[in-house]
Design a protein around this motif. Sequence first.
Motif, PDB file in Angstrom:
ATOM      1  N   UNK A  23      43.685  43.348 148.671  1.00 26.65           N
ATOM      2  CA  UNK A  23      42.450  42.784 148.131  1.00 26.65           C
ATOM      3  C   UNK A  23      41.336  42.803 149.170  1.00 26.65           C
ATOM      4  N   UNK A  24      40.124  43.066 148.685  1.00 24.26           N
ATOM      5  CA  UNK A  24      38.967  43.099 149.575  1.00 24.26           C
ATOM      6  C   UNK A  24      38.493  41.680 149.916  1.00 24.26           C
ATOM      7  N   UNK A  25      38.815  40.738 149.048  1.00 21.85           N
ATOM      8  CA  UNK A  25      38.387  39.364 149.257  1.00 21.85           C
ATOM      9  C   UNK A  25      39.558  38.557 149.802  1.00 21.85           C
ATOM     10  N   UNK A  26      39.297  37.690 150.750  1.00 28.73           N
ATOM     11  CA  UNK A  26      40.350  36.812 151.263  1.00 28.73           C
ATOM     12  C   UNK A  26      40.356  35.529 150.444  1.00 28.73           C
ATOM     13  N   UNK A  27      41.556  35.001 150.253  1.00 24.49           N
ATOM     14  CA  UNK A  27      41.734  33.860 149.363  1.00 24.49           C
ATOM     15  C   UNK A  27      42.493  32.746 150.067  1.00 24.49           C
ATOM     16  N   UNK A  28      42.328  31.540 149.569  1.00 22.54           N
ATOM     17  CA  UNK A  28      43.215  30.457 149.937  1.00 22.54           C
ATOM     18  C   UNK A  28      43.768  29.843 148.653  1.00 22.54           C
ATOM     19  N   UNK A  29      44.858  29.117 148.785  1.00 25.49           N
ATOM     20  CA  UNK A  29      45.571  28.589 147.626  1.00 25.49           C
ATOM     21  C   UNK A  29      45.643  27.070 147.695  1.00 25.49           C
ATOM     22  N   UNK A  30      45.439  26.442 146.559  1.00 25.21           N
ATOM     23  CA  UNK A  30      45.709  25.011 146.413  1.00 25.21           C
ATOM     24  C   UNK A  30      46.772  24.886 145.336  1.00 25.21           C
ATOM     25  N   UNK A  31      47.896  24.291 145.687  1.00 25.09           N
ATOM     26  CA  UNK A  31      48.962  24.129 144.710  1.00 25.09           C
ATOM     27  C   UNK A  31      49.634  22.782 144.897  1.00 25.09           C
ATOM     28  N   UNK A  32      50.231  22.316 143.822  1.00 27.07           N
ATOM     29  CA  UNK A  32      50.893  21.020 143.903  1.00 27.07           C
ATOM     30  C   UNK A  32      51.337  20.537 142.546  1.00 27.07           C
ATOM     31  N   UNK A  33      51.579  19.244 142.462  1.00 24.62           N
ATOM     32  CA  UNK A  33      52.059  18.610 141.242  1.00 24.62           C
ATOM     33  C   UNK A  33      51.292  17.321 141.017  1.00 24.62           C
ATOM     34  N   UNK A  34      50.921  17.068 139.760  1.00 21.19           N
ATOM     35  CA  UNK A  34      50.145  15.883 139.412  1.00 21.19           C
ATOM     36  C   UNK A  34      51.043  14.939 138.622  1.00 21.19           C
ATOM     37  N   UNK A  35      51.134  13.692 139.080  1.00 19.18           N
ATOM     38  CA  UNK A  35      52.021  12.715 138.427  1.00 19.18           C
ATOM     39  C   UNK A  35      51.305  11.389 138.224  1.00 19.18           C
ATOM     40  N   UNK A  36      51.906  10.566 137.380  1.00 24.87           N
ATOM     41  CA  UNK A  36      51.461   9.191 137.194  1.00 24.87           C
ATOM     42  C   UNK A  36      52.017   8.354 138.354  1.00 24.87           C
ATOM     43  N   UNK A  37      51.194   7.555 139.029  1.00 27.23           N
ATOM     44  CA  UNK A  37      51.671   6.826 140.219  1.00 27.23           C
ATOM     45  C   UNK A  37      52.639   5.692 139.907  1.00 27.23           C
ATOM     46  N   UNK A  38      52.737   5.290 138.655  1.00 33.72           N
ATOM     47  CA  UNK A  38      53.592   4.147 138.302  1.00 33.72           C
ATOM     48  C   UNK A  38      54.880   4.584 137.607  1.00 33.72           C
ATOM     49  N   UNK A  39      54.781   5.558 136.738  1.00 27.44           N
ATOM     50  CA  UNK A  39      55.986   6.036 136.041  1.00 27.44           C
ATOM     51  C   UNK A  39      56.596   7.232 136.750  1.00 27.44           C
ATOM     52  N   UNK A  40      55.842   7.850 137.665  1.00 23.59           N
ATOM     53  CA  UNK A  40      56.263   9.054 138.393  1.00 23.59           C
ATOM     54  C   UNK A  40      56.472  10.257 137.460  1.00 23.59           C
ATOM     55  N   UNK A  41      56.035  10.133 136.228  1.00 25.49           N
ATOM     56  CA  UNK A  41      56.181  11.231 135.273  1.00 25.49           C
ATOM     57  C   UNK A  41      55.112  12.286 135.535  1.00 25.49           C
TER      58      UNK A  41
END
Length: 513
Positions: free
Chosen positions: A120-138
């Motif tokens: 690729x001609x363009x350089x990239x960075x990545x943001x990845x992860x997981x989104x959860x409820x802080x109380x139920x952990x779901x």
Amino acid sequence: MKHTPSSYCIRFVIAGLLLGIVSLFSAFTIDDGLDSRVKLPGMQASRYTMLEKITEETGFLFIYDSHIFNDEQILTIPAGEYTLRKAIQHITGNQQLELQIVGNHILISLPEQHIPEIKPEITWFTIEGKVTDPYTYAPIPFVAIGITGTSTGTITNMDGSFRLQIPDSLLSSSIRFSHLGYESLEVENQTVANEFHSFTLEPKIISLQEVVVRLVNPKKLIEEMLENRELNNATAPAYLTTFYREGIENRKKLINLTEGVFKVYKAPYHISGGDQVKLLKMRHYRNTAEKDTVITKIKAGVQSSLQLDFVKNLPDFLMIHDPGNPYIYTHSDLTMIDGRLANVISFTQAPQYHIPLYQGEIYLDHENNALLMVRFQINPLYVDKATNLFVERKSRGIHIKTREITYTISYKHWNGTYYINHIRGDLHFNVRKRRQLFNSHIHTWFEMVTCDIHTGNVQRFPRRETLPQSNIFANTKHVYDASFWENFNVIIPEEELSEALSKITSKLEEINE
């Protein structure tokens, strides 16, 4: 013209899903590799169609560069029994091509062909992860994720996971998370770049001090939403870059997964229809190991995604002033979506109707009455009566009954205008073969997410460049481009889907049609 309750159902179901289900057969004589023998009927067709016939008979899938031979050229092949090698050579018209079997795939290439690495001609960075409820952990599925100040974005999958590829020029920007019923979250990109992070969204509890409690007429709110479309929704065309996915599971085993990237010409809200789709890239996974089953194909999934834009294509439950409207509406709740207060309008069919209609919730912005989200399903009491609306054809000896049909549609705000953001349809069927004691469960789904929006110099596509929306998308011819998929934003597969893909694919995980 007066509309009966049944006409309401049919009018909207044209935006639903059609399935073609047929029995799988094979006339392949098992032997070793390319010397295996296959019986082919006499036929006059394109090279592509003939290779598809070999795929049907043997289960082998073909991978080749479209420049090696013209696969649209019409030719004739006499009926007979061929070795697999001879059949391919006869169809391609080139005995010098190299043939290599890798798992369930046959790679066709020129001698000593080397594919250069594309960087690729363009350089990239990545943001990845997981989104959860802080109380139920779901995990929280379908969280809208975007880069502040841009139209670039994606959503979390069913596991709450996501990955966003971003050019380095936006490293100093921030990433924003929003979801129904939660406080929005904004984080600086450079603090979370190129590492896996866990994110939590704080549930939003609405106190009575924040709103004026008053009697709300739900039909009046819907009427105001329709009247305000000129202020809230696009009055000029736009280009939407979208990621589309459709999948099929049989007995909880993944059978097919097809993904594509589209450039969509989105006509203004007040122009009925008019949307166009141009296919940019595509990839397709197929489980050829599943022989003792039924083949299911999704028809018109792309068309369904576009027709589910309810700002443009009003469903029956938004036609509140039509004679014979069969729905009951209630103002059921207040909630938060992307930091904004939203009215929740619930609707269900009146008890005197005993046909498959709809029930669900409509979410409207409290301030400007913009349509933010719709979640609905076919009434579970009558869903089994809707089978013929979703199953186009089936083989003899197969009994099919609808089990559950659900949809979710959401919009996002960008530059003062609301655009379609995410569309998801889940369709569940019970299938039973003749003399089979138990049902098998087929689950099909399709979804489309808007990854980018452009409003400058928007023109309709030439007809030759457009994708037929009503076709079976999985049958579309394409050439797989590995370098493209490295940096394009997609809805990443959830763990269950990733595990299924690892089982049905070998080294060649991406395949060409």
